[in-house]
Write a protein that holds these residues in place. Sequence first.
Motif, PDB file in Angstrom:
ATOM      1  N   PHE A 137       0.818  -1.208   0.000  1.00  0.00           N
ATOM      2  CA  PHE A 137       0.000   0.000   0.000  1.00  0.00           C
ATOM      3  C   PHE A 137       0.857   1.265   0.000  1.00  0.00           C
ATOM      4  CE2 PHE A 137      -3.084  -3.035   1.895  1.00  0.00           C
ATOM      5  CZ  PHE A 137      -4.124  -2.854   0.992  1.00  0.00           C
ATOM      6  N   THR A 138       1.966   1.243   0.736  1.00  0.00           N
ATOM      7  CA  THR A 138       2.786   2.451   0.836  1.00  0.00           C
ATOM      8  C   THR A 138       3.701   2.630  -0.362  1.00  0.00           C
ATOM      9  OG1 THR A 138       4.422   1.202   2.123  1.00  0.00           O
ATOM     10  CG2 THR A 138       2.805   2.486   3.362  1.00  0.00           C
ATOM     11  N   GLY A 139       3.962   1.543  -1.106  1.00  0.00           N
ATOM     12  CA  GLY A 139       4.884   1.662  -2.228  1.00  0.00           C
ATOM     13  C   GLY A 139       6.312   1.812  -1.736  1.00  0.00           C
ATOM     14  N   ASP A 140       7.037   2.745  -2.323  1.00  0.00           N
ATOM     15  CA  ASP A 140       8.451   2.900  -2.010  1.00  0.00           C
ATOM     16  C   ASP A 140       8.649   3.720  -0.736  1.00  0.00           C
ATOM     17  OD1 ASP A 140      11.160   2.643  -2.245  1.00  0.00           O
ATOM     18  OD2 ASP A 140      11.289   3.491  -4.260  1.00  0.00           O
ATOM     19  N   ILE A 141       9.905   3.913  -0.351  1.00  0.00           N
ATOM     20  CA  ILE A 141      10.247   4.747   0.799  1.00  0.00           C
ATOM     21  C   ILE A 141       9.669   6.147   0.594  1.00  0.00           C
ATOM     22  CG2 ILE A 141      12.141   5.808   2.069  1.00  0.00           C
ATOM     23  CD1 ILE A 141      13.842   3.376   1.339  1.00  0.00           C
ATOM     24  N   GLY A 142       9.020   6.664   1.619  1.00  0.00           N
ATOM     25  CA  GLY A 142       8.373   7.966   1.535  1.00  0.00           C
ATOM     26  C   GLY A 142       6.888   7.884   1.289  1.00  0.00           C
ATOM     27  N   GLY A 143       6.393   6.709   0.876  1.00  0.00           N
ATOM     28  CA  GLY A 143       4.964   6.546   0.654  1.00  0.00           C
ATOM     29  C   GLY A 143       4.207   6.541   1.976  1.00  0.00           C
ATOM     30  N   ARG A 144       2.976   6.997   1.924  1.00  0.00           N
ATOM     31  CA  ARG A 144       2.173   7.037   3.148  1.00  0.00           C
ATOM     32  C   ARG A 144       0.796   6.447   2.899  1.00  0.00           C
ATOM     33  NH1 ARG A 144       1.174  11.988   6.152  1.00  0.00           N
ATOM     34  NH2 ARG A 144       3.319  12.560   5.756  1.00  0.00           N
ATOM     35  N   VAL A 145       0.173   6.022   3.983  1.00  0.00           N
ATOM     36  CA  VAL A 145      -1.138   5.394   3.898  1.00  0.00           C
ATOM     37  C   VAL A 145      -1.875   5.680   5.201  1.00  0.00           C
ATOM     38  CG1 VAL A 145      -0.424   3.182   4.882  1.00  0.00           C
ATOM     39  CG2 VAL A 145      -2.306   3.252   3.230  1.00  0.00           C
ATOM     40  N   ALA A 146      -3.198   5.690   5.148  1.00  0.00           N
ATOM     41  CA  ALA A 146      -3.996   5.933   6.346  1.00  0.00           C
ATOM     42  C   ALA A 146      -3.759   4.843   7.384  1.00  0.00           C
ATOM     43  CB  ALA A 146      -5.478   6.004   5.986  1.00  0.00           C
ATOM     44  N   LEU A 147      -3.673   5.216   8.645  1.00  0.00           N
ATOM     45  CA  LEU A 147      -3.540   4.226   9.713  1.00  0.00           C
ATOM     46  C   LEU A 147      -4.725   3.279   9.667  1.00  0.00           C
ATOM     47  CD1 LEU A 147      -2.300   6.386  12.736  1.00  0.00           C
ATOM     48  CD2 LEU A 147      -1.009   4.632  11.512  1.00  0.00           C
ATOM     49  N   GLY A 148      -4.429   1.992   9.565  1.00  0.00           N
ATOM     50  CA  GLY A 148      -5.452   0.963   9.443  1.00  0.00           C
ATOM     51  C   GLY A 148      -5.404   0.269   8.103  1.00  0.00           C
ATOM     52  N   VAL A 149      -4.729   0.865   7.129  1.00  0.00           N
ATOM     53  CA  VAL A 149      -4.585   0.267   5.805  1.00  0.00           C
ATOM     54  C   VAL A 149      -3.261  -0.484   5.756  1.00  0.00           C
ATOM     55  CG1 VAL A 149      -4.382   0.673   3.332  1.00  0.00           C
ATOM     56  CG2 VAL A 149      -5.950   2.061   4.697  1.00  0.00           C
ATOM     57  N   GLY A 150      -3.311  -1.793   5.639  1.00  0.00           N
ATOM     58  CA  GLY A 150      -2.098  -2.594   5.645  1.00  0.00           C
ATOM     59  C   GLY A 150      -1.711  -2.980   7.056  1.00  0.00           C
ATOM     60  N   GLN A 151      -0.928  -4.024   7.173  1.00  0.00           N
ATOM     61  CA  GLN A 151      -0.630  -4.608   8.482  1.00  0.00           C
ATOM     62  C   GLN A 151       0.253  -3.713   9.346  1.00  0.00           C
ATOM     63  OE1 GLN A 151      -2.612  -7.306   8.981  1.00  0.00           O
ATOM     64  NE2 GLN A 151      -3.178  -6.521   6.965  1.00  0.00           N
ATOM     65  N   GLY A 152       1.229  -3.037   8.729  1.00  0.00           N
ATOM     66  CA  GLY A 152       2.105  -2.169   9.513  1.00  0.00           C
ATOM     67  C   GLY A 152       1.346  -1.034  10.168  1.00  0.00           C
ATOM     68  N   SER A 153       0.501  -0.352   9.411  1.00  0.00           N
ATOM     69  CA  SER A 153      -0.234   0.783   9.980  1.00  0.00           C
ATOM     70  C   SER A 153      -1.307   0.311  10.960  1.00  0.00           C
ATOM     71  CB  SER A 153      -0.857   1.628   8.869  1.00  0.00           C
ATOM     72  OG  SER A 153      -1.974   1.005   8.292  1.00  0.00           O
ATOM     73  N   LEU A 154      -1.850  -0.885  10.734  1.00  0.00           N
ATOM     74  CA  LEU A 154      -2.821  -1.446  11.674  1.00  0.00           C
ATOM     75  C   LEU A 154      -2.163  -1.761  13.013  1.00  0.00           C
ATOM     76  CD1 LEU A 154      -5.721  -2.449  12.173  1.00  0.00           C
ATOM     77  CD2 LEU A 154      -5.002  -4.679  11.272  1.00  0.00           C
ATOM     78  N   ALA A 155      -0.933  -2.278  12.974  1.00  0.00           N
ATOM     79  CA  ALA A 155      -0.207  -2.569  14.208  1.00  0.00           C
ATOM     80  C   ALA A 155       0.055  -1.299  15.004  1.00  0.00           C
ATOM     81  CB  ALA A 155       1.109  -3.278  13.880  1.00  0.00           C
ATOM     82  N   ILE A 156       0.369  -0.213  14.306  1.00  0.00           N
ATOM     83  CA  ILE A 156       0.578   1.071  14.992  1.00  0.00           C
ATOM     84  C   ILE A 156      -0.728   1.562  15.604  1.00  0.00           C
ATOM     85  CG2 ILE A 156       1.195   3.498  14.671  1.00  0.00           C
ATOM     86  CD1 ILE A 156       3.100   2.591  12.428  1.00  0.00           C
ATOM     87  N   LEU A 157      -1.788   1.558  14.813  1.00  0.00           N
ATOM     88  CA  LEU A 157      -3.084   2.046  15.287  1.00  0.00           C
ATOM     89  C   LEU A 157      -3.547   1.289  16.530  1.00  0.00           C
ATOM     90  CD1 LEU A 157      -5.678   3.712  14.934  1.00  0.00           C
ATOM     91  CD2 LEU A 157      -6.473   1.976  13.305  1.00  0.00           C
ATOM     92  N   ALA A 158      -3.376  -0.013  16.538  1.00  0.00           N
ATOM     93  CA  ALA A 158      -3.872  -0.830  17.646  1.00  0.00           C
ATOM     94  C   ALA A 158      -3.202  -0.487  18.968  1.00  0.00           C
ATOM     95  CB  ALA A 158      -3.672  -2.313  17.327  1.00  0.00           C
ATOM     96  N   TYR A 159      -1.970  -0.001  18.921  1.00  0.00           N
ATOM     97  CA  TYR A 159      -1.226   0.248  20.152  1.00  0.00           C
ATOM     98  C   TYR A 159      -1.082   1.729  20.491  1.00  0.00           C
ATOM     99  CZ  TYR A 159      -0.101  -4.590  21.089  1.00  0.00           C
ATOM    100  OH  TYR A 159      -0.191  -5.925  21.417  1.00  0.00           O
ATOM    101  N   LEU A 160      -1.950   2.567  19.910  1.00  0.00           N
ATOM    102  CA  LEU A 160      -2.022   3.957  20.350  1.00  0.00           C
ATOM    103  C   LEU A 160      -2.820   4.022  21.650  1.00  0.00           C
ATOM    104  CD1 LEU A 160      -2.789   5.877  17.025  1.00  0.00           C
ATOM    105  CD2 LEU A 160      -0.572   5.559  18.149  1.00  0.00           C
ATOM    106  N   PRO A 161      -2.602   5.058  22.462  1.00  0.00           N
ATOM    107  CA  PRO A 161      -3.450   5.236  23.647  1.00  0.00           C
ATOM    108  C   PRO A 161      -4.922   5.287  23.244  1.00  0.00           C
ATOM    109  CG  PRO A 161      -1.582   6.735  23.714  1.00  0.00           C
ATOM    110  CD  PRO A 161      -1.566   6.091  22.362  1.00  0.00           C
TER     111      PRO A 161
END
Length: 278
Positions: A137-161
């Motif tokens: 989803f993010t593509g190359d280095i520098g790409g961004r995606v909404a938190l919750g899209v893709g496993q990496g951003s989902l892992a971050i979202l789940a562990y926010l306060p």
Amino acid sequence: MDFTERNGVEKETGVGAVSRLFAVLRALGDCPDGSERVTQLAQKVGLSQPTTHRLLRSLMDEGMVEQDLRSKRYRLSLEFFALAARAGQSGNLRDVVRPSLLRLSASLGDSLFLLARSGFDAVCLDRSEGPYPIRTFTGDIGGRVALGVGQGSLAILAYLPEEERETVIRYNLPRLRDFHLYDEVMLRSEIDTVRRTGYAARNTGVLEGMAGLAVPILDRDGRAVAALSVATISDRLSADRMPTVVDMLKREATAISQKINPFDPVLRRPSQVFGQRE
């Protein structure tokens, strides 16, 4: 400071007293409004009021603490924060994580990614390419995606306060629907699963034939600031292989967490790494 007072400080700053000085600094740092009276500080650090006062005077002599002349309350000084900021100029997240990306990519034979939180998004800060052609989803280095899209951003979202996580969910739900990923019930169910297992994984998804697995990188307060993510083809993330991948990523993420510099500017504004505006 007169001779009697200075002599008292010298006694207090002998063997074992360094911990007392740091106890005072930590207590000041934990004050809800940023300052405190000597009486309350003494209670917090478990020392007598005269001892606490002498330690404060010693820290004031070094420029680490200052006192408001009107309220008589003590607080950490600008010099203290300037010193901390200078310390934050080294050990940025990309440099810390790079060896882990290389180790994991070499051991697993798959592509590894470092994603960092950036507001309501996750940004790809670094990657180590594996031999298999993959799409992300993010593509190359520098790409961004909404938190919750893709496993990496989902892992971050789940562990926010919790309160912060709720704000992100409310803002991002319309964006996630554009990817045909989640309704609110499904998203919350996914988050619960990630928090229970400690990782986010999907063997099939929107990107046909692609699979992903990610673990959060936590700071010292247990909140996610980034994620380690592996992207591969579906056949390489079978039920038999997944526990091995999870264990390897978790071990690297734990080691990284212990090296995170809390003053790292990359954690505050990751897009600046690429000359972008947040």
